[in-house]
Design a protein around this motif. Sequence first.
Motif, PDB file in Angstrom:
ATOM      1  N   ARG A  24      -9.879  -9.880  -6.296  1.00  8.30           N
ATOM      2  CA  ARG A  24     -11.102  -9.387  -5.558  1.00  8.30           C
ATOM      3  C   ARG A  24     -11.230  -7.953  -6.124  1.00  8.30           C
ATOM      4  N   SER A  25     -10.353  -7.147  -6.477  1.00 11.54           N
ATOM      5  CA  SER A  25     -10.401  -5.800  -6.877  1.00 11.54           C
ATOM      6  C   SER A  25     -10.967  -5.586  -8.237  1.00 11.54           C
TER       7      SER A  25
ATOM      8  N   ASN B 228       5.192  -3.877  -8.703  1.00  6.61           N
ATOM      9  CA  ASN B 228       4.717  -3.803  -7.438  1.00  6.61           C
ATOM     10  C   ASN B 228       3.170  -2.895  -6.913  1.00  6.61           C
ATOM     11  N   VAL B 229       2.162  -3.712  -7.140  1.00  8.95           N
ATOM     12  CA  VAL B 229       0.837  -3.430  -6.916  1.00  8.95           C
ATOM     13  C   VAL B 229       0.466  -3.065  -5.297  1.00  8.95           C
ATOM     14  N   PHE B 230      -0.111  -2.195  -5.050  1.00 10.10           N
ATOM     15  CA  PHE B 230      -0.317  -1.993  -3.531  1.00 10.10           C
ATOM     16  C   PHE B 230      -1.606  -1.338  -3.629  1.00 10.10           C
ATOM     17  N   GLY B 231      -2.257  -1.480  -2.398  1.00  9.99           N
ATOM     18  CA  GLY B 231      -3.824  -0.822  -2.055  1.00  9.99           C
ATOM     19  C   GLY B 231      -4.464  -1.567  -1.107  1.00  9.99           C
ATOM     20  N   PRO B 232      -5.751  -1.111  -1.085  1.00 12.10           N
ATOM     21  CA  PRO B 232      -6.744  -1.719  -0.105  1.00 12.10           C
ATOM     22  C   PRO B 232      -6.882  -3.231  -0.654  1.00 12.10           C
TER      23      PRO B 232
ATOM     24  N   PHE C  63       5.971   1.732  -7.782  1.00  6.70           N
ATOM     25  CA  PHE C  63       4.858   1.219  -6.994  1.00  6.70           C
ATOM     26  C   PHE C  63       3.557   1.617  -7.769  1.00  6.70           C
ATOM     27  N   THR C  64       2.463   0.503  -7.882  1.00  5.42           N
ATOM     28  CA  THR C  64       1.354   0.678  -8.618  1.00  5.42           C
ATOM     29  C   THR C  64       0.262   0.620  -8.042  1.00  5.42           C
ATOM     30  N   PHE C  65      -0.626   1.861  -7.736  1.00  3.51           N
ATOM     31  CA  PHE C  65      -1.976   1.711  -7.060  1.00  3.51           C
ATOM     32  C   PHE C  65      -2.770   0.818  -7.708  1.00  3.51           C
ATOM     33  N   ILE C  66      -3.538  -0.071  -6.942  1.00  2.29           N
ATOM     34  CA  ILE C  66      -4.388  -0.919  -7.386  1.00  2.29           C
ATOM     35  C   ILE C  66      -5.643  -0.600  -8.581  1.00  2.29           C
TER      36      ILE C  66
ATOM     37  N   GLY D 102      -2.472   7.184  -4.161  1.00  2.00           N
ATOM     38  CA  GLY D 102      -2.751   5.730  -3.988  1.00  2.00           C
ATOM     39  C   GLY D 102      -2.322   5.387  -2.424  1.00  2.00           C
ATOM     40  N   LEU D 103      -1.240   5.941  -1.941  1.00  2.00           N
ATOM     41  CA  LEU D 103      -0.678   5.795  -0.645  1.00  2.00           C
ATOM     42  C   LEU D 103      -1.373   6.375   0.432  1.00  2.00           C
ATOM     43  N   ARG D 104      -2.027   7.471   0.259  1.00  2.00           N
ATOM     44  CA  ARG D 104      -3.253   8.011   0.960  1.00  2.00           C
ATOM     45  C   ARG D 104      -4.334   7.366   1.357  1.00  2.00           C
TER      46      ARG D 104
END
Length: 313
Positions: free
Chosen positions: A15-16, A171-175, A212-215, A300-302
């Motif tokens: 979706r991103s 390791n993707v992360f984000g909204p 960890f990789t921001f989306i 990204g985490l913020r």
Amino acid sequence: MAKYLVTGAAGFIGRSIAAELLKRGESVRGVDNFITGKRTNLAGLEGMEFIEGDLTNPQDCARACKEIEIVFHEAALASVPRSVKDPAGTNLHCVTATLNVLVAAREAGVRRVVYAGSSSAYGDTPTLPKKESMLPKPISPYAVAKLAGEQYMQAFSRVYGLETVTLRYFNVFGPFQDPTSHYSGVLAIFCRKMLAGEQPTIYGDGEQSRDFTFIENVVHGNLLAAEAPAQKVAGQMMNLATGSRITLNETFRILCDLTGYKGEPLYDEPRSGDIRDSLADIQLAGELLGYKPVVDFREGLRRTVEWYRQGSI
Ligand code: UD1
């Protein structure tokens, strides 16, 4: 008719990518079977043509690929522990589905397929950072399945001339990452729990580390992979990450600051199939795509914590 197809379009990464394509004014089709994708993730993607379909069904693949030029193949059951519990299910939705997408793409005359590979293919080898030239040593059924998909990509490039590009995500992360399942990525789980004042569990001693990789970095890399010249990228596989790593313990501390959580984590047994450390060498993506990360881990985490705080999920 849509130019781009995004598989797993109701999932976090799919979706991103679709949202960014729409933002750029592109025509997009999405497909999802909602096993792990969520209807709520389609909010904001109203401009996308959507097919509810299952990629394990070749007819759904054919319908999805019709008149498409570029496919972003993000659909998967993206979890190591889920694959440990149900290896056949992971194989079906990661390997069979990927082969079906490739067959349909070739038949439909698709020019390029960009594939969501996984850093798990490297396995638990001590050498860091992970370079693409290293021999894969998958240790979980999930890692095997994602690696098999990669190898199908390469075979379809060599044998049929389909332009395929594999991006090995770290390791993707984000909204929009689902925080509600125990198969979810660790940062999504920690953000949800810590914002709710619940104690997070760390499996093992917390000294395991991840790149960890921001989306936004992943979306950026995918769009570069779609645009890069064929002579540079067709049939290639490369890491997509930030090139730095952090331990779970350190991450927990940063999340305490960001969320206001005051407690300590609960430490539990290490999870089977887990690897200890993960760090990408991102030089190849730099050379082939001109990729470099656009958002660092802390920022990204913020942003991720703020998104969960707003209660979007
Ligand atoms: C793996 C793959 C990654 C893939 C992802 C899909 C590697 C290096 N990466 O990530 O490419 O996209 O699966 O899910 O193999 N943990 C806790 N507490 C929790 C949840 C997890 O401590 O509540 C720990 C896990 O035990 C692990 C770490 O956090 O040590 C990361 O886990 P997770 O987010 O599930 O991702 P990986 O398994 O590293």
